[in-house]
Design a protein around this motif. Structure first.
Motif, mmCIF file in Angstrom:
data_model
loop_
_atom_site.group_PDB
_atom_site.id
_atom_site.type_symbol
_atom_site.label_atom_id
_atom_site.label_comp_id
_atom_site.label_asym_id
_atom_site.label_seq_id
_atom_site.Cartn_x
_atom_site.Cartn_y
_atom_site.Cartn_z
ATOM 1 N N VAL A 29 0.844 -1.191 0.000
ATOM 2 C CA VAL A 29 0.000 0.000 0.000
ATOM 3 C C VAL A 29 0.881 1.243 0.000
ATOM 4 O O VAL A 29 2.068 1.188 0.329
ATOM 5 C CB VAL A 29 -0.948 0.022 1.220
ATOM 6 N N ASP B 16 -9.387 2.295 -1.886
ATOM 7 C CA ASP B 16 -8.461 2.204 -3.021
ATOM 8 C C ASP B 16 -8.959 3.034 -4.205
ATOM 9 O O ASP B 16 -10.147 3.382 -4.288
ATOM 10 C CB ASP B 16 -8.294 0.745 -3.454
ATOM 11 N N VAL C 131 -10.466 -4.512 -5.012
ATOM 12 C CA VAL C 131 -10.353 -3.117 -4.588
ATOM 13 C C VAL C 131 -11.082 -2.966 -3.249
ATOM 14 O O VAL C 131 -12.241 -3.357 -3.128
ATOM 15 C CB VAL C 131 -10.988 -2.170 -5.633
ATOM 16 N N ARG D 85 -3.617 3.013 0.832
ATOM 17 C CA ARG D 85 -4.377 2.568 -0.328
ATOM 18 C C ARG D 85 -3.490 1.691 -1.209
ATOM 19 O O ARG D 85 -2.263 1.748 -1.124
ATOM 20 C CB ARG D 85 -4.870 3.771 -1.135
ATOM 21 N N MET D 86 -4.126 0.922 -2.067
ATOM 22 C CA MET D 86 -3.379 0.060 -2.968
ATOM 23 C C MET D 86 -2.357 0.868 -3.771
ATOM 24 O O MET D 86 -2.689 1.908 -4.349
ATOM 25 C CB MET D 86 -4.332 -0.651 -3.936
#
Length: 752
Positions: A1, A42, A31, A6-7
């Motif tokens: 991340v 994400d 997601v 977040r991704m």
């Protein structure tokens, strides 16, 4: 991340490229709309663009959205009257403000506030329709009971891959297919599903139903984020780092500005402050989960600066000590100050699983860059749509900060033979062995710089021995036979015993005589004030009990054991000094009681100050309003937890009266010249809000039991506390957070 939990789409593109080159099929990409520990959403919008690019190269994949936390937020964008998703420009317009349909009116505010979702989150919600499937958990942001869950497919034919039939079950035909045909629930009961359906019908999946509730929750979470961002003071021996950094466009928001414009603002004023509402909207977690970490620090006398702890194990030890004071794992709400419990959660961040967020956090905390061990992290979830006032969060902040100071003391305090003083008279033949006792405080000794007061219970087999040495109104004193810290005494260290067999007297069968028809019966039924020694889930403390005459002589001694039955007050006095600029405007006393007797204990604030214990003639009853018929019972219950009261009749205000003696030791005198006072107390002790209750305090009979105005102040020297005082010529002055010299002294200071 990435840094925002977040991704990391750059890493994803690298992995997809590898699959493309090696001709490895990609089944799907998940997601997350609201990660469990960080509330992160994400970037679905850019992931869809990435898929389009790879599709031109011959690689595609299924996109599944894990909306367990964040899925219900889509209702924020659905208009109630048309049941269609509104445009982003419409949702973001300042004129599009959803308010409670029936606002609760009260002083200085006209309604519960809500905050719109961040621009990032709303953009992702607009893209939700392009995902292939979505999971939802109604028992999370749907406010429904567990175990409700939902799985939505863009292409309904996909569900047939999960179809299961049973010969003995009728699954319906045609459009009447039963829900358990397309899932793995089997023969699970349908009550949860029915509850979800009913909630959707009653509340509504639109901007004035679930959407409004979740925006109100978003406001609560945003205010909590503001609290975490601004909680640290420059004099604190710890540093606090939110899991999500403040955005660059809001860097001008200092800690003091956040406190004044958000936490200390009246609700009506905050609602009209567009800049403050934008701060709440655009900063903090994407959904409702705040994450943060804390690290201890030390004052370097040579450089006159704070130096952060670099040891990761010590950082996690601090987090564990703090978490124990603010968690459900500590299963006794009677163990916290006045029963006001702040419940948090904890986790760890690792280099492999948390990537950019782990790197950011470790750098911000000042931990060893070469050590790749895990970092301790605190989590809190804000799911209250009806925030009474953000000032409540300010009060919550005081409680949390105090527990941070207590946790710091747990690590750094030197074990002592702790001395306690009790105001109780124990010669009564019906005495059960339960007493109130207060720590003998010392401002000069950081290990004893607490106002600690609790209800203790002696081992039943030694009660008669203690009574045999009691004499009239002599003062009961207690000394721990083993050296220990105040944290160990008030928390139980690591020796607590939760699972204990209750005695026969404590079993539910003995409590059937309660009619449960009024508030008093209910309070008594669920009370823990009658716990026997063996029922208390706390470790035994070996102590010596003796009585002291007025001239300081010891009268009898008994070696026994006791357990802590309830924490009434556990305040670190260093936190008081940092948070308040001066003494309170009036004398503050702590009022507490059992079923028969009420007591007062003075609340020391800062050096110099005093301790005092008083036994009242009767248990005070508030002069309640007529409509508050349960007020006396509720106030009696509050006194068993402890109530802060104010004595405005004291002519000196909240400042101590100093002795005119010319000795080197500062001595405080007793400010109470009378035996009758009208006192005031907040009706809501949790937030120090509500109405001020007036009560009468009389102490003509037993009266004053103990006064400590000398030992508490002995040996105190400001030069020993350079993080609290600064030298100007021959004088040592209080450091304050807005002092300009902090920016010069401390390399770790911010732009506050």
């Amino acid at each position: 991340v990435d840094q925002h939990s977040r991704m990391d789409l750059l890493k994803l593109k690298e992995e997809l490229q590898k699959c493309l080159v090696k001709k490895i099929p990609v089944i799907g990409v998940t997601v997350v709309f609201g990660s469990t520990q960080e509330g992160a959403v994400d970037d679905l919008e850019n992931l869809l663009r990435i898929r389009e690019v790879f599709e031109t190269k011959g690689l595609t994949f299924y996109i599944h959205v894990d909306g367990a936390w964040g899925g219900y937020f889509a209702s924020c964008l659905v208009q109630k009257d048309k049941l269609i998703r509104m445009r982003l420009s419409t949702y973001s317009s300042r004129n599009n403000v959803t308010r409670s349909p029936r606002p609760v009116r009260r002083k200085a505010c006209d309604q519960f506030l809500d905050a719109k979702l961040s621009a990032h989150f709303t953009t992702q919600l607009v893209c939700l329709s392009q995902a292939n499937s979505i999971t939802l958990d109604p028992h999370k942001s749907g406010f429904c009971p567990y175990p409700a869950g939902g799985l939505l497919y863009k292409n309904g034919n996909i569900r047939k891959f999960l179809a299961q039939t049973a010969a003995y079950v009728s699954h319906g035909t045609g459009k009447n297919d039963e829900i358990n045909l397309y899932g793995i629930d089997g023969s699970k009961p349908g009550a949860a599903s029915a509850g979800v359906w009913l909630s959707h019908k009653v509340i509504g999946l639109h901007n004035k139903g679930y959407g409004l509730l979740l925006q109100q929750c978003t406001f609560s979470a945003g205010v909590m984020y503001a609290l975490w961002c601004s909680m640290e003071r420059r004099q604190d021996p710890f540093t606090i780092v939110p899991g999500i950094p403040i955005k660059e466009s809001f860097k001008k928001w200092t800690k003091s500005k956040i406190r004044s414009d958000i936490l200390e603002a009246e609700t009506g004023v905050l609602r009209l402050n567009e800049e403050a509402m934008d701060f709440i909207r655009e900063n903090g977690p994407d959904t409702l989960i705040n994450s943060l970490s804390i690290n201890i620090r030390y004052w370097d006398k040579k450089t006159n600066t704070w130096q952060n702890n670099k040891n990761l194990e010590k950082q996690k030890d601090f987090i564990n000590k703090f978490y124990k004071r603010c968690s459900h794992s500590y299963e006794k709400p009677s163990m916290v100050d006045r029963g006001i419990q702040v419940i948090l959660n904890s986790t760890i961040w690792t280099k492999n699983e948390n990537g950019g967020a782990y790197k950011y956090m470790k750098e911000a905390l000042g931990l060893d860059e070469k050590d790749d061990e895990s970092i301790g992290v605190i989590i809190n979830t804000s799911m209250s749509p009806w925030l009474r006032a953000q000032k409540t969060f300010k009060r919550v902040g005081c409680i949390i900060r105090n527990e941070m100071y207590n946790a710091y003391g747990a690590i750094h305090d030197e074990p002592q033979n702790l001395k306690l003083v009790s105001p109780n008279l124990t010669h009564d033949p019906e005495w059960s062995g339960s007493i109130f006792a207060e720590l003998e405080t010392s401002f000069s000794n950081p290990s004893l710089c607490y106002h600690a007061l609790g209800r203790f219970v002696f081992d039943s087999k030694d009660i008669k021995k203690i009574q045999e040495i009691s004499s009239g109104k002599l003062l009961l004193r207690i000394v721990t036979r083993e050296k220990m810290t105040v944290y160990d005494l008030m928390t139980g260290g690591d020796k607590e015993n939760i699972n204990q067999t209750p005695t026969q007297e404590r079993k539910p069968s003995s409590r059937k005589n309660f009619a449960m028809e009024n508030i008093k019966d209910k309070i008594e039924f669920y009370s823990d004030s009658d716990f026997h020694y063996q029922d208390i889930a706390m470790p035994e403390v070996s102590v010596t009990v003796f009585y002291e005459t007025k001239d300081g002589k010891i009268h009898g001694e008994v070696d026994t054991k006791m357990k802590l039955g309830r924490v009434l007050r556990y305040q670190h006095l260093g936190r008081d000094f940092v948070d308040e600029d001066d003494y309170p405007p009036s004398q503050e006393y702590f009022l507490y009681a059992d079923d028969k007797t009420a007591y007062l204990s003075h609340c020391p604030n800062r050096w110099p100050d005093f301790q005092q214990q008083i036994q009242l003639d009767q248990i005070p009853v508030p002069q309640a309003k007529a409509e508050l018929k349960n007020c006396p019972e509720l106030f009696e219950e509050a006194m068993k937890r402890g109530v802060v009261v104010y004595l405005p009749q004291c002519e000196t205000g909240g400042r101590p009266v100093l002795s005119r003696s010319k000795t080197k030791t500062t001595v405080c005198r007793d400010p109470l010249a009378c035996h009758f006072y009208n006192a005031l107390a907040w009706s809501d002790q949790g937030a120090f809000t509500g109405d001020m209750e007036q009560i009468t305090l009389k102490f003509y009979d037993v009266g004053k039991r103990w006064f400590n105005g000398k030992k508490i102040n002995a040996g105190y020297c400001k030069v020993d506390f350079p993080h609290l005082y600064k030298q100007e010529g021959d004088m040592w002055m209080d450091r304050r957070e807005d002092d300009s010299d902090y920016e010069v002294d401390s390399s770790n200071s911010d732009s506050d």
